[in-house]
Write a protein that holds these residues in place. Sequence first.
Motif, PDB file in Angstrom:
ATOM      1  N   ILE A  42     -34.290  21.486  57.183  1.00 54.62           N
ATOM      2  CA  ILE A  42     -35.269  20.504  57.654  1.00 54.62           C
ATOM      3  C   ILE A  42     -34.742  19.777  58.892  1.00 54.62           C
ATOM      4  N   TYR A  45     -36.098  21.223  62.029  1.00 50.42           N
ATOM      5  CA  TYR A  45     -37.516  20.880  62.229  1.00 50.42           C
ATOM      6  C   TYR A  45     -37.636  19.451  62.756  1.00 50.42           C
ATOM      7  N   SER A  46     -36.826  18.575  62.195  1.00 49.07           N
ATOM      8  CA  SER A  46     -36.827  17.186  62.645  1.00 49.07           C
ATOM      9  C   SER A  46     -36.405  17.083  64.107  1.00 49.07           C
ATOM     10  N   ASP A  47     -35.372  17.806  64.480  1.00 51.98           N
ATOM     11  CA  ASP A  47     -34.913  17.787  65.871  1.00 51.98           C
ATOM     12  C   ASP A  47     -35.975  18.332  66.822  1.00 51.98           C
ATOM     13  N   PHE A  50     -38.740  15.856  67.208  1.00 52.72           N
ATOM     14  CA  PHE A  50     -38.318  14.719  68.027  1.00 52.72           C
ATOM     15  C   PHE A  50     -38.318  15.085  69.514  1.00 52.72           C
ATOM     16  N   SER A 122     -40.612  12.962  62.658  1.00 51.50           N
ATOM     17  CA  SER A 122     -39.222  13.380  62.777  1.00 51.50           C
ATOM     18  C   SER A 122     -38.293  12.393  62.080  1.00 51.50           C
ATOM     19  N   LEU A 125     -38.719  12.640  58.276  1.00 53.36           N
ATOM     20  CA  LEU A 125     -38.032  13.822  57.757  1.00 53.36           C
ATOM     21  C   LEU A 125     -36.525  13.593  57.669  1.00 53.36           C
ATOM     22  N   LEU A 126     -35.992  12.932  58.668  1.00 52.33           N
ATOM     23  CA  LEU A 126     -34.553  12.698  58.716  1.00 52.33           C
ATOM     24  C   LEU A 126     -34.115  11.670  57.668  1.00 52.33           C
TER      25      LEU A 126
END
Length: 129
Positions: A42, A45-47, A50, A122, A125-126
Amino acid sequence: DYMFRAIYQTFIEMWKKYLFCIIYAIVILVIYNSSHDRWDLILYYSDGLFIAGFSLICFGLLSILNYFGAYDIFQHMVAKRGANGVKPSLYEFSEQKRIERKKNKLVFLPYIFVGVILVLISMLLLIFI
């Protein structure tokens, strides 16, 4: 009535810009995850979200500058001459552009709106996953 028109113009009439922003975010996400060859975490995906969101926010801020006429001097340098063969003065050119901009209110909003949503997703998610 004014508020309804503003909301309609911002969200309904500019659907192509919102669609472009979403497609742009998906492309950035796919490119980022493909470059790292990691589709299982994940974090990537977050990066990717962002990066897409922050770049859309930056593009939206540049669009705000353009909306308020910060780039008129550069556009004036390459402006074509009129039918009489005379190039308008910078003041005349800026006034003409200002009138044109009043027709397209808040053209920068889709980029900032989608960008902020992507950055928030983002962060969520993080933080929570």
